[in-house]
Design a protein around this motif. Sequence first.
Motif, PDB file in Angstrom:
ATOM      1  N   THR A  40      38.008  42.018   2.982  1.00 33.42           N
ATOM      2  CA  THR A  40      39.397  42.029   2.531  1.00 33.42           C
ATOM      3  C   THR A  40      40.188  42.785   3.599  1.00 33.42           C
ATOM      4  O   THR A  40      39.705  42.976   4.727  1.00 33.42           O
ATOM      5  N   TYR A  41      41.345  43.243   3.257  1.00 33.91           N
ATOM      6  CA  TYR A  41      42.214  43.917   4.229  1.00 33.91           C
ATOM      7  C   TYR A  41      43.286  44.648   3.449  1.00 33.91           C
ATOM      8  O   TYR A  41      43.355  44.531   2.219  1.00 33.91           O
ATOM      9  N   ASP A  42      44.114  45.374   4.175  1.00 35.18           N
ATOM     10  CA  ASP A  42      45.283  45.977   3.531  1.00 35.18           C
ATOM     11  C   ASP A  42      46.456  45.899   4.489  1.00 35.18           C
ATOM     12  O   ASP A  42      46.348  45.279   5.558  1.00 35.18           O
ATOM     13  N   GLU A  43      47.531  46.546   4.135  1.00 41.42           N
ATOM     14  CA  GLU A  43      48.749  46.399   4.936  1.00 41.42           C
ATOM     15  C   GLU A  43      48.755  47.246   6.205  1.00 41.42           C
ATOM     16  O   GLU A  43      49.700  47.189   6.980  1.00 41.42           O
ATOM     17  N   TYR A  44      47.697  48.058   6.407  1.00 41.74           N
ATOM     18  CA  TYR A  44      47.723  48.972   7.555  1.00 41.74           C
ATOM     19  C   TYR A  44      47.204  48.354   8.854  1.00 41.74           C
ATOM     20  O   TYR A  44      47.308  48.961   9.900  1.00 41.74           O
ATOM     21  N   GLY A  45      46.637  47.170   8.767  1.00 38.50           N
ATOM     22  CA  GLY A  45      46.260  46.495  10.004  1.00 38.50           C
ATOM     23  C   GLY A  45      44.782  46.194  10.143  1.00 38.50           C
ATOM     24  O   GLY A  45      43.993  46.396   9.219  1.00 38.50           O
ATOM     25  N   ASN A  46      44.444  45.697  11.341  1.00 36.68           N
ATOM     26  CA  ASN A  46      43.081  45.239  11.612  1.00 36.68           C
ATOM     27  C   ASN A  46      42.281  46.343  12.284  1.00 36.68           C
ATOM     28  O   ASN A  46      42.682  46.857  13.330  1.00 36.68           O
ATOM     29  N   THR A  47      41.168  46.670  11.709  1.00 36.53           N
ATOM     30  CA  THR A  47      40.421  47.828  12.215  1.00 36.53           C
ATOM     31  C   THR A  47      39.452  47.462  13.341  1.00 36.53           C
ATOM     32  O   THR A  47      38.931  46.342  13.384  1.00 36.53           O
ATOM     33  N   LEU A  48      39.222  48.457  14.161  1.00 40.71           N
ATOM     34  CA  LEU A  48      38.187  48.312  15.188  1.00 40.71           C
ATOM     35  C   LEU A  48      36.836  48.095  14.502  1.00 40.71           C
ATOM     36  O   LEU A  48      36.009  47.313  14.974  1.00 40.71           O
ATOM     37  N   ASP A  49      36.650  48.771  13.367  1.00 40.01           N
ATOM     38  CA  ASP A  49      35.355  48.702  12.676  1.00 40.01           C
ATOM     39  C   ASP A  49      34.988  47.283  12.236  1.00 40.01           C
ATOM     40  O   ASP A  49      33.811  46.934  12.184  1.00 40.01           O
ATOM     41  N   GLY A 186      26.900  43.031   6.063  1.00 36.36           N
ATOM     42  CA  GLY A 186      27.951  43.832   5.424  1.00 36.36           C
ATOM     43  C   GLY A 186      27.678  45.305   5.537  1.00 36.36           C
ATOM     44  O   GLY A 186      26.651  45.730   6.085  1.00 36.36           O
ATOM     45  N   PRO A 187      28.601  46.096   5.035  1.00 35.42           N
ATOM     46  CA  PRO A 187      28.351  47.539   4.990  1.00 35.42           C
ATOM     47  C   PRO A 187      27.398  47.872   3.837  1.00 35.42           C
ATOM     48  O   PRO A 187      27.287  47.073   2.897  1.00 35.42           O
ATOM     49  N   PRO A 188      26.728  49.020   3.890  1.00 42.05           N
ATOM     50  CA  PRO A 188      25.666  49.322   2.906  1.00 42.05           C
ATOM     51  C   PRO A 188      26.101  49.267   1.449  1.00 42.05           C
ATOM     52  O   PRO A 188      25.299  48.927   0.590  1.00 42.05           O
ATOM     53  N   ARG A 189      27.372  49.564   1.167  1.00 44.87           N
ATOM     54  CA  ARG A 189      27.749  49.613  -0.244  1.00 44.87           C
ATOM     55  C   ARG A 189      27.725  48.235  -0.915  1.00 44.87           C
ATOM     56  O   ARG A 189      27.759  48.113  -2.128  1.00 44.87           O
ATOM     57  N   THR A 239      35.677  52.211   3.942  1.00 43.45           N
ATOM     58  CA  THR A 239      35.605  50.753   4.030  1.00 43.45           C
ATOM     59  C   THR A 239      35.971  50.306   5.442  1.00 43.45           C
ATOM     60  O   THR A 239      37.072  50.585   5.929  1.00 43.45           O
ATOM     61  N   ALA A 240      35.026  49.632   6.083  1.00 44.72           N
ATOM     62  CA  ALA A 240      35.193  49.288   7.492  1.00 44.72           C
ATOM     63  C   ALA A 240      36.439  48.445   7.735  1.00 44.72           C
ATOM     64  O   ALA A 240      37.181  48.673   8.687  1.00 44.72           O
ATOM     65  N   TYR A 241      36.678  47.492   6.853  1.00 46.16           N
ATOM     66  CA  TYR A 241      37.722  46.490   7.129  1.00 46.16           C
ATOM     67  C   TYR A 241      39.088  46.829   6.552  1.00 46.16           C
ATOM     68  O   TYR A 241      40.043  46.124   6.801  1.00 46.16           O
ATOM     69  N   ALA A 243      41.968  49.420   6.755  1.00 49.32           N
ATOM     70  CA  ALA A 243      42.415  50.563   7.565  1.00 49.32           C
ATOM     71  C   ALA A 243      42.851  51.739   6.701  1.00 49.32           C
ATOM     72  O   ALA A 243      42.682  52.895   7.066  1.00 49.32           O
ATOM     73  N   GLY A 244      43.381  51.427   5.530  1.00 51.10           N
ATOM     74  CA  GLY A 244      43.882  52.505   4.666  1.00 51.10           C
ATOM     75  C   GLY A 244      42.856  53.019   3.687  1.00 51.10           C
ATOM     76  O   GLY A 244      43.219  53.719   2.740  1.00 51.10           O
ATOM     77  N   SER A 245      41.575  52.697   3.908  1.00 52.21           N
ATOM     78  CA  SER A 245      40.525  53.175   3.017  1.00 52.21           C
ATOM     79  C   SER A 245      40.599  54.692   2.886  1.00 52.21           C
ATOM     80  O   SER A 245      40.657  55.409   3.893  1.00 52.21           O
ATOM     81  N   LYS A 246      40.633  55.169   1.662  1.00 54.83           N
ATOM     82  CA  LYS A 246      40.748  56.599   1.345  1.00 54.83           C
ATOM     83  C   LYS A 246      41.969  57.241   2.023  1.00 54.83           C
ATOM     84  O   LYS A 246      41.965  58.420   2.371  1.00 54.83           O
ATOM     85  N   ARG A 247      42.992  56.446   2.239  1.00 57.56           N
ATOM     86  CA  ARG A 247      44.263  56.890   2.854  1.00 57.56           C
ATOM     87  C   ARG A 247      44.048  57.536   4.223  1.00 57.56           C
ATOM     88  O   ARG A 247      44.742  58.487   4.605  1.00 57.56           O
ATOM     89  N   LEU A 248      43.084  57.012   4.943  1.00 58.45           N
ATOM     90  CA  LEU A 248      42.768  57.625   6.238  1.00 58.45           C
ATOM     91  C   LEU A 248      43.235  56.756   7.402  1.00 58.45           C
ATOM     92  O   LEU A 248      42.652  56.801   8.489  1.00 58.45           O
ATOM     93  N   GLN A 249      44.282  55.975   7.177  1.00 53.58           N
ATOM     94  CA  GLN A 249      44.748  55.055   8.223  1.00 53.58           C
ATOM     95  C   GLN A 249      45.134  55.760   9.526  1.00 53.58           C
ATOM     96  O   GLN A 249      45.032  55.165  10.596  1.00 53.58           O
ATOM     97  N   SER A 250      45.526  57.034   9.433  1.00 53.04           N
ATOM     98  CA  SER A 250      45.884  57.750  10.668  1.00 53.04           C
ATOM     99  C   SER A 250      44.641  58.218  11.419  1.00 53.04           C
ATOM    100  O   SER A 250      44.746  58.762  12.517  1.00 53.04           O
TER     101      SER A 250
END
Lengths: 336, 386
Positions: A40-49, A186-189, A239-241, A243-250
């Motif tokens: 999936t994704y969110d509004e913060y963008g495409n992650t390197l992960d 996928g990721p382990p979870r 969450t790898a994909y 970017a805003g997982s756990k509000r850590l987008q920065s």
Amino acid sequence: MILKELLSQKGLIMQSPKTEEIKKGVEFIKEPIKIFYGETYDEYGNTLDSMKYYFFVDNIAQSLKQEGYETDPIIMVADIAACRNVSPHLHKKYMDLGQERVKFIEKIKKIYNLNLRIIKMSDYIEKKEFQEKIKKVEDICKKDPSLMKMVEKTVPESKIELERKKGFAYSFDEITTILNLNIKIGPPRENLYDNIAREIAKREKSKPLISIYLTPAFPLGVDYDFFIAHEGIEEHGITAYKAGSKRLQSFRIIIGKTTKVEAKKLIEKSFLSANPKLPNPVLDVGIISEMARKRLEGEDTPITLYDNFYNGRISPKKLKESIYNSLCTNILNKLQ
Amino acid sequence: MNIQEIAKKEHEEKLKLASEDRQYYADKMKEFGLKPMDRFLKYLPNPSTNMKKGITFAHKDFEIITKAMANKEPWAVVSGLNPSGPLHFGHKQVFDELLWMQQQGADVYIPITNDESYVVDKAKSLAESRRIAYEQVIPSIIAMGFNPKKTHIFVDSDYLDIYNVAMDVSKKTTLNKAFKIFGFNQTEKEENPGTMFYRSAVQIAQILLPQYPEFGGPKPVVVPVGIDQHPYIVLSRDVALKKSFIPPAELVMRFLPGLKGPGTKMSASVVGSSIYLTDSIEVAKQKIEKAYTGGSVSAEFQRKHGGVPEICPIFLLLKYHFLNKEQSDKLYLEYKGGKILNRELKERAFEYVSKYLKKHQTEMKKAKRKIDKFILKKEIKSILRE
């Protein structure tokens, strides 16, 4: 790279069946082997992960090809699933973001010469065939309390009542999507979904899903205090994909958004321990950048960065410097 | 009973005591909602020796301290003591932890609570406890190697501002709460009112002092305590919130038992229970020789069945003060396996103790000249402003 080498790469593979088990699991499959990664994704963008997964799906498809198998490497953008997590007035925005994610993967595919088939959840979810399949999965699970318990476990405890009201739609979409796949990356979870799919396959007497889990993603630019305060983060990371997982987008490298200066700062400020049992977000950036370099240079060899660092052949300072350079050369300069 | 039977019975009793001790700490951790130190051991670049050896074994909110450490923000540690006598090895283990914290960036506050010594009858007079503080306690602390720029020692009866702070914090709690936390049964009712004022106000004032404006305002503070001192932290956390301060963190340490054996404390009131840092070599030797051990009356039995290091004050003295984690683990196995008997254990302990005492007492002499550099003199005026 032969399959055994591919699956032995430390720092990249978290958990995988043995080569022989994979081969056994895919033998007698007449159609090309479906190798799948969905996000999936969110509004913060495409992650390197996310790129780690795109590269790896292509890598494993190539390795299986070398072993004589026909493959169908698929990246699925779960646009419908992404919409399920946001309020209805944002659905249009999120469907558009899904299209942007597809474009992003197309770009990665082109630059790094990856052989991937990109699909969207919206392409198939409304189809009669899939709807029938969902119904069947729901029926199987609802009849069996142990399976329903497993379905409930796919949802964080804080959201269980909400999901119950929604009939666990997100979970059933996911389980149905992966049900007839052969190899899932996928990721382990994601083992929470994968185990249900395997249970259902067992009852249906069909070939069980093979899961390969890559190492979890961790935030950059945070020190040991962050990890101390986040109990259990070692297991699933963020969450790898998203970017805003756990509000850590920065604290993520977001392709097209994070500047080189910001990336440098994030890497420099990151926690880096010589203990291989602890999260290593810096090494993760290094491994993804190394995967990118190998694709660009057509080099088909295993990643050695993990051993070089943990065996003391490269100092923490040097590691950070070289990883930043590799990130710029092989990813940021190519994509920005 | 023959000697083997006596030894067997004694060994079983000691094993039972060790098991009860383990259970006591496990139960208390659960009761108080304390967490183990595992994550700090994993992630801290340089955990304290006490943490590595499991002496500092539990915490509440210590994450706020590691956050300050990692971000190089100001933080403080407060640890007071009762000057009813000179420092002993039971005190030293706390100061070792304080020294580690200072090396990690903490400002160290050490209230010398001679008022408490007096009100709880541990000192004949305020004057006597004050004298002990300046002549024995403070030089001993300084001799351990604290940095004067980051160490703030005060003797309560000389630092009168602490009573203004005590008045200030007392307004943020109630007697009812204090009674609930500390208990108020018949024994307490017979005590003088000073004891309750000390516990519910002065002690809290000491813990919250570093967060007053004169010291830079709210900041993370940690208090190393024994598990029985948890109630003070509960009250101080409650008051801190009402004063818009940061609730202090708690770091819980296992305390070295007295030389009289498990269940006893190193205490000035129990003769021969402690080795003081001011003891002569000869006195220390006698105390070690007479000390209880985790061993057996029969050397033959001990060789065969081993000792019980968990409750042996001599083994623990070595572990807490002189051995690193690896050395301590090795000695544990040797003693437990019957490879080392009591005599050898005591000889080793004496060797370390005598060397330490010689060095410490030399440093103490030098330290007496430096006292003024360590004494807190800052006036607390913020609470007197309208």
